[in-house]
Design a protein around this motif. Structure first.
Motif, PDB file in Angstrom:
ATOM      1  N   ALA A  41      -7.856 -40.423  44.929  1.00 39.09           N
ATOM      2  CA  ALA A  41      -6.736 -40.236  45.942  1.00 39.09           C
ATOM      3  C   ALA A  41      -5.668 -38.988  45.031  1.00 39.09           C
ATOM      4  O   ALA A  41      -5.266 -37.974  45.732  1.00 39.09           O
ATOM      5  CB  ALA A  41      -5.841 -41.264  46.007  1.00 39.09           C
ATOM      6  N   ALA A  42      -5.942 -39.249  43.668  1.00 34.83           N
ATOM      7  CA  ALA A  42      -5.151 -38.131  42.748  1.00 34.83           C
ATOM      8  C   ALA A  42      -5.784 -36.904  42.859  1.00 34.83           C
ATOM      9  O   ALA A  42      -5.182 -35.581  42.937  1.00 34.83           O
ATOM     10  CB  ALA A  42      -5.076 -38.758  41.284  1.00 34.83           C
ATOM     11  N   ALA A  43      -7.214 -36.848  42.698  1.00 36.78           N
ATOM     12  CA  ALA A  43      -7.794 -35.604  42.814  1.00 36.78           C
ATOM     13  C   ALA A  43      -7.578 -34.840  44.057  1.00 36.78           C
ATOM     14  O   ALA A  43      -7.491 -33.708  44.148  1.00 36.78           O
ATOM     15  CB  ALA A  43      -9.409 -35.898  42.901  1.00 36.78           C
ATOM     16  N   GLU A  44      -7.553 -35.531  45.307  1.00 31.64           N
ATOM     17  CA  GLU A  44      -7.348 -34.847  46.598  1.00 31.64           C
ATOM     18  C   GLU A  44      -5.890 -34.289  46.504  1.00 31.64           C
ATOM     19  O   GLU A  44      -5.858 -33.149  46.885  1.00 31.64           O
ATOM     20  CB  GLU A  44      -7.277 -35.930  47.570  1.00 31.64           C
ATOM     21  N   LEU A  45      -5.082 -35.114  46.195  1.00 35.04           N
ATOM     22  CA  LEU A  45      -3.539 -34.541  45.968  1.00 35.04           C
ATOM     23  C   LEU A  45      -3.552 -33.526  44.868  1.00 35.04           C
ATOM     24  O   LEU A  45      -2.986 -32.519  45.144  1.00 35.04           O
ATOM     25  CB  LEU A  45      -2.644 -35.815  45.255  1.00 35.04           C
ATOM     26  N   CYS A  46      -4.295 -33.521  43.731  1.00 34.66           N
ATOM     27  CA  CYS A  46      -4.502 -32.324  43.016  1.00 34.66           C
ATOM     28  C   CYS A  46      -4.892 -30.996  43.665  1.00 34.66           C
ATOM     29  O   CYS A  46      -4.308 -29.952  43.497  1.00 34.66           O
ATOM     30  CB  CYS A  46      -5.265 -32.789  41.736  1.00 34.66           C
ATOM     31  N   THR A  47      -6.004 -31.188  44.418  1.00 33.79           N
ATOM     32  CA  THR A  47      -6.533 -30.080  45.211  1.00 33.79           C
ATOM     33  C   THR A  47      -5.498 -29.488  46.117  1.00 33.79           C
ATOM     34  O   THR A  47      -5.231 -28.185  46.193  1.00 33.79           O
ATOM     35  CB  THR A  47      -7.666 -30.588  45.999  1.00 33.79           C
ATOM     36  N   ASP A  48      -4.765 -30.375  46.979  1.00 31.93           N
ATOM     37  CA  ASP A  48      -3.652 -30.021  47.697  1.00 31.93           C
ATOM     38  C   ASP A  48      -2.584 -29.241  46.954  1.00 31.93           C
ATOM     39  O   ASP A  48      -1.909 -28.157  47.817  1.00 31.93           O
ATOM     40  CB  ASP A  48      -3.101 -31.245  48.671  1.00 31.93           C
ATOM     41  N   LEU A  49      -2.135 -29.662  45.955  1.00 30.24           N
ATOM     42  CA  LEU A  49      -1.063 -29.234  45.106  1.00 30.24           C
ATOM     43  C   LEU A  49      -1.695 -27.790  44.410  1.00 30.24           C
ATOM     44  O   LEU A  49      -0.612 -27.003  44.544  1.00 30.24           O
ATOM     45  CB  LEU A  49      -0.630 -29.919  43.932  1.00 30.24           C
ATOM     46  N   THR A  50      -2.877 -27.913  44.324  1.00 27.48           N
ATOM     47  CA  THR A  50      -3.265 -26.365  43.678  1.00 27.48           C
ATOM     48  C   THR A  50      -3.093 -25.315  44.802  1.00 27.48           C
ATOM     49  O   THR A  50      -2.787 -24.170  44.570  1.00 27.48           O
ATOM     50  CB  THR A  50      -4.719 -26.304  43.262  1.00 27.48           C
ATOM     51  N   LYS A  51      -3.655 -25.817  45.956  1.00 25.37           N
ATOM     52  CA  LYS A  51      -3.078 -24.831  47.177  1.00 25.37           C
ATOM     53  C   LYS A  51      -1.934 -24.454  47.402  1.00 25.37           C
ATOM     54  O   LYS A  51      -1.604 -23.398  47.661  1.00 25.37           O
ATOM     55  CB  LYS A  51      -3.997 -25.323  48.544  1.00 25.37           C
ATOM     56  N   LEU A  52      -0.848 -25.521  47.234  1.00 24.36           N
ATOM     57  CA  LEU A  52       0.722 -25.175  47.424  1.00 24.36           C
ATOM     58  C   LEU A  52       0.820 -24.179  46.465  1.00 24.36           C
ATOM     59  O   LEU A  52       1.547 -23.330  46.497  1.00 24.36           O
ATOM     60  CB  LEU A  52       1.248 -26.272  47.485  1.00 24.36           C
ATOM     61  N   ASN A  53       0.511 -24.489  45.132  1.00 24.68           N
ATOM     62  CA  ASN A  53       0.765 -23.622  43.895  1.00 24.68           C
ATOM     63  C   ASN A  53       0.491 -22.459  44.225  1.00 24.68           C
ATOM     64  O   ASN A  53       1.271 -21.129  43.991  1.00 24.68           O
ATOM     65  CB  ASN A  53       0.243 -24.080  42.744  1.00 24.68           C
ATOM     66  N   SER A  54      -0.770 -22.264  44.616  1.00 19.14           N
ATOM     67  CA  SER A  54      -1.478 -20.948  44.898  1.00 19.14           C
ATOM     68  C   SER A  54      -0.616 -19.924  46.037  1.00 19.14           C
ATOM     69  O   SER A  54      -0.230 -18.730  45.685  1.00 19.14           O
ATOM     70  CB  SER A  54      -2.786 -20.703  45.301  1.00 19.14           C
ATOM     71  N   ASP A  55      -0.508 -20.614  46.894  1.00 18.05           N
ATOM     72  CA  ASP A  55       0.467 -20.116  48.220  1.00 18.05           C
ATOM     73  C   ASP A  55       1.976 -19.703  47.847  1.00 18.05           C
ATOM     74  O   ASP A  55       2.317 -18.696  48.259  1.00 18.05           O
ATOM     75  CB  ASP A  55       0.297 -20.824  49.319  1.00 18.05           C
ATOM     76  N   ALA A  56       2.292 -20.590  47.093  1.00 16.32           N
ATOM     77  CA  ALA A  56       3.700 -20.373  46.546  1.00 16.32           C
ATOM     78  C   ALA A  56       3.921 -19.188  45.598  1.00 16.32           C
ATOM     79  O   ALA A  56       4.667 -18.361  45.552  1.00 16.32           O
ATOM     80  CB  ALA A  56       4.162 -21.455  45.884  1.00 16.32           C
ATOM     81  N   ALA A  57       2.701 -19.119  44.687  1.00 20.28           N
ATOM     82  CA  ALA A  57       2.653 -17.984  43.824  1.00 20.28           C
ATOM     83  C   ALA A  57       2.687 -16.551  44.525  1.00 20.28           C
ATOM     84  O   ALA A  57       3.349 -15.648  44.222  1.00 20.28           O
ATOM     85  CB  ALA A  57       1.460 -18.073  42.858  1.00 20.28           C
ATOM     86  N   ALA A  58       1.732 -16.804  45.746  1.00 21.11           N
ATOM     87  CA  ALA A  58       1.699 -15.477  46.538  1.00 21.11           C
ATOM     88  C   ALA A  58       2.999 -15.039  47.017  1.00 21.11           C
ATOM     89  O   ALA A  58       3.474 -13.829  47.059  1.00 21.11           O
ATOM     90  CB  ALA A  58       0.783 -15.641  47.756  1.00 21.11           C
ATOM     91  N   LEU A  59       3.954 -16.037  47.542  1.00 27.09           N
ATOM     92  CA  LEU A  59       5.025 -15.962  48.170  1.00 27.09           C
ATOM     93  C   LEU A  59       5.956 -15.213  47.202  1.00 27.09           C
ATOM     94  O   LEU A  59       6.845 -14.198  47.203  1.00 27.09           O
ATOM     95  CB  LEU A  59       5.528 -17.015  48.661  1.00 27.09           C
ATOM     96  N   ASN A  60       6.013 -15.765  45.899  1.00 28.55           N
ATOM     97  CA  ASN A  60       6.991 -15.385  44.724  1.00 28.55           C
ATOM     98  C   ASN A  60       6.489 -13.913  44.409  1.00 28.55           C
ATOM     99  O   ASN A  60       7.303 -13.280  43.754  1.00 28.55           O
ATOM    100  CB  ASN A  60       6.691 -16.347  43.660  1.00 28.55           C
ATOM    101  N   ALA A  61       5.386 -13.695  44.233  1.00 27.68           N
ATOM    102  CA  ALA A  61       4.877 -12.297  43.948  1.00 27.68           C
ATOM    103  C   ALA A  61       5.379 -11.192  44.994  1.00 27.68           C
ATOM    104  O   ALA A  61       5.104  -9.927  44.509  1.00 27.68           O
ATOM    105  CB  ALA A  61       3.311 -12.331  43.922  1.00 27.68           C
ATOM    106  N   LEU A  62       5.863 -11.478  46.122  1.00 33.52           N
ATOM    107  CA  LEU A  62       6.122 -10.384  46.881  1.00 33.52           C
ATOM    108  C   LEU A  62       7.119  -9.699  46.351  1.00 33.52           C
ATOM    109  O   LEU A  62       8.250 -10.083  45.722  1.00 33.52           O
ATOM    110  CB  LEU A  62       6.826 -10.983  48.334  1.00 33.52           C
ATOM    111  N   ASN A  63       7.142  -8.261  46.592  1.00 29.54           N
ATOM    112  CA  ASN A  63       8.021  -7.248  46.199  1.00 29.54           C
ATOM    113  C   ASN A  63       9.261  -7.024  47.065  1.00 29.54           C
ATOM    114  O   ASN A  63       8.872  -6.450  48.026  1.00 29.54           O
ATOM    115  CB  ASN A  63       7.123  -6.063  45.600  1.00 29.54           C
ATOM    116  N   PRO A  64      10.304  -7.396  46.709  1.00 32.84           N
ATOM    117  CA  PRO A  64      11.458  -7.155  47.734  1.00 32.84           C
ATOM    118  C   PRO A  64      11.499  -5.589  48.258  1.00 32.84           C
ATOM    119  O   PRO A  64      11.913  -5.622  49.431  1.00 32.84           O
ATOM    120  CB  PRO A  64      12.593  -7.489  46.909  1.00 32.84           C
TER     121      PRO A  64
END
Length: 150
Positions: A41-64
């Motif tokens: 269960a933790a491994a699945e959550l880790c995978t989901d959190l990794t995706k969230l982290n990656s997509d959040a990083a992409a959002l944060n990387a946007l140049n205003p």
């Protein structure tokens, strides 16, 4: 606009993950994994959190100065989809840690939804960055507490 906001949200979530330091824990079941190894269960959550982290990083990387509304919307939508996956995989996750991530994700959603329709990509990224950073820290703390692989 949603695409720009999505990207802004993803970037923010990634920044939040990078800044976090709190710990999370899973309720241990009868088949506890070896120390330092996440349960299934933790491994699945880790995978989901990794995706969230990656997509959040992409959002944060946007140049205003160059982000479009479509880019923000796409990034925001990705973060929201990732959050839904995380929320579904947290059945045994410690309530306090889950609440921290949920609160951060909800804050980002409210900020995104409060953006006026004529918001520029630059303004959207600027307004969403604090909430995205909070989400990023909460996710990072959760991943650390769950012993998710890097």
């Amino acid at each position: 606009m949603r695409r720009i906001l999505s990207t802004a949200v993803s970037t923010g979530a990634a920044l939040v993950l990078a800044a976090g330091g709190a710990s999370a824990a899973f309720a241990a079941g009868p088949s506890d994994p070896p120390s330092g190894q996440p349960s299934a269960a933790a491994a699945e959550l880790c995978t989901d959190l990794t995706k969230l982290n990656s997509d959040a990083a992409a959002l944060n990387a946007l140049n205003p100065s160059t982000a479009t509304k479509d880019q923000v919307k796409t990034a925001y939508d990705a973060v929201q989809a990732d959050w839904e996956a995380v929320s579904k995989s947290t059945a045994t996750w410690e309530a306090a840690q889950k609440d921290a991530v949920k609160s951060a994700a909800d804050g980002l959603k409210k900020s995104y939804q409060a953006l006026p329709g004529d918001t520029t990509g630059s303004d959207a990224v600027t307004k969403l960055k604090p909430q995205a950073q909070t989400l990023d820290a909460a996710v990072k703390a959760a991943r650390t507490g769950l012993s998710c692989p890097s």
